[in-house]
Design an enzyme around this catalytic site. Structure first.
Site, mmCIF file in Angstrom:
data_model
loop_
_atom_site.group_PDB
_atom_site.id
_atom_site.type_symbol
_atom_site.label_atom_id
_atom_site.label_comp_id
_atom_site.label_asym_id
_atom_site.label_seq_id
_atom_site.Cartn_x
_atom_site.Cartn_y
_atom_site.Cartn_z
ATOM 1 N N GLY A 283 0.815 -1.210 0.000
ATOM 2 C CA GLY A 283 0.000 0.000 0.000
ATOM 3 C C GLY A 283 0.849 1.262 0.000
ATOM 4 N N GLU A 320 0.816 5.748 7.465
ATOM 5 C CA GLU A 320 2.237 6.029 7.184
ATOM 6 C C GLU A 320 2.719 7.219 7.999
ATOM 7 O OE1 GLU A 320 3.486 3.604 5.755
ATOM 8 O OE2 GLU A 320 1.645 2.814 4.895
HETATM 9 N N1 PHE Z 1 5.688 -0.806 6.301
HETATM 10 C C1 PHE Z 1 4.660 -0.603 5.325
HETATM 11 C C2 PHE Z 1 3.414 -0.205 6.107
HETATM 12 O O1 PHE Z 1 2.811 -0.974 6.788
HETATM 13 C C3 PHE Z 1 4.310 -1.762 4.501
HETATM 14 C C4 PHE Z 1 5.359 -2.246 3.584
HETATM 15 C C5 PHE Z 1 6.104 -3.360 3.906
HETATM 16 C C6 PHE Z 1 5.591 -1.599 2.405
HETATM 17 C C7 PHE Z 1 7.070 -3.832 3.057
HETATM 18 C C8 PHE Z 1 6.546 -2.066 1.538
HETATM 19 C C9 PHE Z 1 7.281 -3.191 1.867
HETATM 20 O O2 PHE Z 1 3.050 0.883 6.185
HETATM 21 ZN ZN ZN Z 2 2.664 -0.015 8.584
#
Ligand code: PHE
Ligand code: ZN
Length: 885
Positions: A283, A320
């Site tokens: 996402g 985010e």
């Molecule tokens: N850390 C991101 C989220 O949850 C998700 C994500 C994980 C995006 C791995 C790209 C690769 O907001």
């Molecule tokens: Zn996250």
């Protein structure tokens, strides 16, 4: 497996065991093998000479020994498919390094050094979309979880925090915009090229690094923080998309304000950039100061985005942004702790969306996702605790369990502590661990201390997989109501014995005559079994339990249909009311599928459900958003989940039969509802959104009972629509029914939106997910459509995820649906392993499916397993799905 401790793993880091191993048996990384990294990387300087098919990267690491770790003669720098063109230590070229599999291992004599390494990479050849890759002529990165090692050699683990200074240079023409984390400190140009230098003052792990270079334009705005800091905000998109960024920007400003007010968190840089890219595996990504988003979660206008899309944008922008504190300022010690940032951040985005819209509706939506996706995960071969104990490929653990169940577990702490004390707990957590890489245990201890809760036993929620089942009986004797609660946590792969877990249950006892209760209570079931008595009931009360879905469990209660109808009509907790409606329908469907319910009985049940629905249709205290929830039928997967072994064909058929019966019985009220909402002018307020929701829902019931009428209404709705919610809703109904309008409107939709990839995704998904009896043929034809490509994850998901979620089509009796998904996985795996592996779980459900289909599903999995070469991602999911984890 003991590979993590062999000598080829000098730093004892479990992350590093994956060098030089049998690709048909990638090693297991274990949580208990965690060791701190022997070196501190205080500073990281990166210099990028950017090119679409050749980018040169020079990296300079300032390192010193980590006094808190075991001393090591070497430093292991992770790589993945890259080569070093030059290695120097303290300014001198050196030969004292070897490649160990993909990793570069350097022997170092002293306690502090400067390492310089050069690599060359080809972003245009990067179809995995991990590391540095090209998307529509622009360059961007994705580093979580282990993508940084595809750019340069580095200790690519979240507990190595470093301060980054980055220089990037490239063609002015191709890359007029150059972005990175933190603040831009200098720019310049020489001839056709220009450069920019960026500095991020906040130490961060490599997975939060990001860079973007391309021809982009921004919607700009600003936000003044509670401390008076003026923050420049930009949402970067391709030229033609600018007028679809307003909602994203507004959502960002609301997120920033909300996090200050509700969690006391303030933004910490002068700049916050969001970039939208159309090729993205997930996402969005929370890179420090430079969030990178799937276009799906940025772009929205009424013409092309549905109300659901609007909510998605707001939720993901919030998610985010909230990571800036829960993820970036405090990050994870290792990837087993993923739920530390994800579970908490999901809870934060859920609370945010609830505050921005309807709290009960948001809660119901979240529970629907949990039960539709996470419960099946928890009861299948891929079940794992929210803090897993081992993995082969971490990308496979970005799951509904880690994210959504993780959020539920923290929500339970909040329920037990109450909002105020919970806030003391989160304040303490942010205080104690700011700037560090923390563990789930650190989080729990902070909540425990800050909120003054004893969470000793509660910690089991972090280590035990499986959805607890809570048995509920209510007896009445004299003036006393006696509630007996029991719990069992089912066995899951690798965990046969389970211990009881604290389960907070909100409940209320309703007086039958007055339809009211004396107040809600919170009962915490700590043991296998508990009894609670309530006095002063001359008549047996009606129990409303697990109100607001206070615990992520399955309730097994002995409840009469009459009581469910009572709750569906009268419960003052909207979630409990929804739950009663669902239970009425689910109970009937399960009975209808398993025993042969005779016609009289079916009549009687349908009439009860229709009666409850009628009261929902007529209740003028309800807003339409909530009304829509109450009218929705349980999904086929959720119904299947209630049975040990399910026959998806039968469930689908019986569910359609019930829909028809309800449509017929409620024809008058549904048409009235449709007429009331049909011509409501467009706006984004809750009233208008609610109207659109119930309008298409009514249409779906009408389609099941009077298809000709539905085609007429849907065609009109399609033509008159001034927004995507109505137009997509109409097209969805038409796509399931054979008619000239079906062909005509599908063609019109395609022609109208052929230049908008996100809307064409909908066009694919509508057909792949349709109720049409020949949906499977349509999917096969769409596979060869010129607009279909395996290179774009959104497009792949729009066709095949919609298909895998279409029970009638995916579970075709001859196994064709399974074969199609297996073919897709095999073809996609070399191109984009992460996305390919996400299609394995639907096949992995075979143990819970009737035997003829189960055999075909297993054969599809075996065929994948037999492929000569598989990615680690797909290998792990297939092996575990076959019970060979
Ligand atoms: N850390 C991101 C989220 O949850 C998700 C994500 C994980 C995006 C791995 C790209 C690769 O907001
Ligand atoms: Zn996250």
């Amino acid at each position: 497996m003991d590979i993590a401790r062999t000598p080829s793993n000098p730093d004892g880091n479990p992350e590093m065991a994956d060098a030089a191993v049998d690709p048909k048996n990638p090693p297991e990384i274990r949580r208990e093998d965690y060791r701190p990294f022997p070196w501190i990387v205080s500073e990281t300087r990166l210099d990028f000479e950017l090119g679409i098919d050749c980018t040169r990267v020079r990296s300079t690491l300032t390192i010193s020994r980590n006094a808190k770790a075991d001393r090591s003669a070497t430093i292991r720098l992770n790589g993945d498919g890259i080569e070093a063109t030059s290695v120097t230590v303290d300014g001198e070229p050196t030969q004292s390094w070897v490649m160990d599999g993909d990793d570069l291992v350097l022997t170092l004599p002293g306690d502090a050094h400067e390492i310089r390494i050069e690599t060359e990479i080809d972003p245009s050849a990067n179809s995995q979309l991990m590391g540095l890759y090209a998307s529509n002529g622009m360059l961007c990165t994705q580093c979580e979880a282990e993508g940084f090692r595809r750019i340069t050699f580095f200790p690519d683990r979240p507990d190595v925090l470093s301060t980054y200074s980055v220089r990037m240079s490239g063609s002015k023409d191709r890359f007029p915009v150059l972005l990175c984390n933190g603040n831009r400190v200098a720019t310049g140009e020489e001839g056709d090229t220009h450069w920019a230098e960026w500095h991020d003052p906040w130490p961060k792990p490599s997975y939060l690094f990001a860079l973007v270079a391309g021809d982009l334009v921004a919607r700009s705005d600003s936000f003044t923080t509670m401390g008076g800091r003026e923050v420049e905000l930009n949402v970067w998109v391709r030229e033609g998309d600018l007028d679809r960024t307003e909602h994203a920007m507004e959502s960002l400003k609301r997120s920033m304000k909300w996090d200050e007010e509700v969690f006391g968190r303030e933004y910490d840089l002068d700049l916050f950039n969001i970039v939208a890219v159309s090729d993205f595996n997930m996402g969005a990504m929370e890179n420090k100061g430079l969030n990178i988003f799937n276009t799906k979660y940025v772009l929205a206008d009424p013409e092309t985005a549905t109300d659901g899309d609007y909510d998605g944008v707001e939720g993901v922008i919030g998610h985010e942004y909230f990571h800036n504190w829960s993820g970036n300022r405090i990050t994870c010690r290792d990837w087993f702790q993923l739920s530390l940032k994800e579970g908490f951040t999901v809870l934060r985005d859920q609370l945010f969306s609830a505050d921005m819209g309807s709290e009960p509706v948001k809660r119901i939506e979240d529970v629907r996702i949990l039960r539709g996706v996470q419960f099946p995960e928890d009861s299948g071969p891929l079940a794992h605790p929210i803090r897993p104990d081992s993995y082969r490929e971490i990308s496979n653990f970005y799951t509904a369990t880690v994210y959504n169940k993780g959020a539920e577990v923290i929500r339970m702490m909040r329920t037990m502590a109450g909002e105020e004390r919970f806030r003391k707990g989160t304040d303490l957590y942010f205080d104690r661990h700011d700037g560090a890489a923390a563990t789930c245990e650190d989080f729990v201890s902070s909540i425990e201390d800050g909120a003054a809760l004893d969470l000793t036993r509660f910690r089991r929620w972090y280590s035990q997989a499986g959805t607890p089942r809570v048995g509920v009986t209510l007896e009445h004797d004299g003036e006393t109501a006696r509630l007996t609660l029991t719990q069992t946590v089912p066995a899951t792969p690798g965990q046969s014995e389970k211990q009881p877990m604290p389960i907070p249950l909100k409940l209320a006892l309703f007086d039958r005559a007055s339809g009211t209760h004396r107040g809600e209570e919170l009962v915490i079931l700590n043991e296998d079994r508990a009894e609670v008595t309530f006095d002063g009931f001359t008549e047996k009360p009606i129990l409303s339990i697990n109100r607001t879905f206070s615990a992520p469990v399955t309730i097994e209660r002995d409840v009469s249909r009459e009581e469910l109808v009572f709750l569906a009509e009268k419960d003052d907790d909207p979630f409990a009311r929804y739950e009663a409606m669902q239970e009425l329908m689910t109970g009937h469907l399960v009975a209808d599928v398993t025993d042969d319910v005779d016609d009289d009985e079916r009549e009687a049940v349908c009439e009860d459900i229709a009666r409850a629905m009628r009261s929902v249709l007529e209740d003028d205290q309800l807003d339409d958003l909530m009304r829509g929830e109450l009218l929705m039928m349980p999904g086929a997967t959720y119904v299947a989940e209630q049975m040990l072994v399910a026959d998806p064909g039968r469930i689908h058929a019986r569910r359609e039969t019930l829909k028809t019966a309800l449509g017929t019985r409620l024809a008058g009220s549904l048409q009235e509802l449709y007429a009331r909402t049909e011509n409501m002018p467009f706006s984004l307020d809750a009233g208008a959104k609610g109207a659109r929701k119930v309008k298409t829902l009514a249409l779906a019931y009408i389609a099941a009972s009077d298809p000709a009428k539905a085609v007429e209404l849907a065609a009109r709705q399609y033509d008159r629509a001034d927004n995507m919610t109505d137009r997509q809703g109409a097209l969805m109904v038409l796509a399931g029914l054979d008619s000239a309008e079906r062909t005509g409107k599908l063609l019109d939709f395609y022609n109208r939106y052929q230049n908008n990839a996100l809307v064409i995704d909908k066009w694919f998904a509508i057909q792949a997910g349709s109720l049409h009896p020949r949906a499977i043929e349509h999917v096969k034809a769409l596979r060869d459509h010129p607009d279909f490509t395996l290179k774009n994850p959104n497009r792949v998901r729009s066709l095949y995820m919609a298909f895998a979620a279409n029970p009638a089509a995916f579970h075709a009796e001859d196994g064709e649906g399974y074969a199609m998904i297996a073919d897709l996985i095999l073809e996609l795996d070399p191109i984009n392993a992460q996305t390919a592996a996400r299609f394995v779980p639907p096949l992995g459900r075979w143990r819970r499916i009737e035997e003829k289909r189960a055999k075909l599903m297993r054969e599809a999995l075996e065929r994948i397993a037999a492929a000569p070469k598989l990615s680690r991602d797909t290998f792990e999911q297939v092996a575990r799905s076959l019970g060979r984890g």
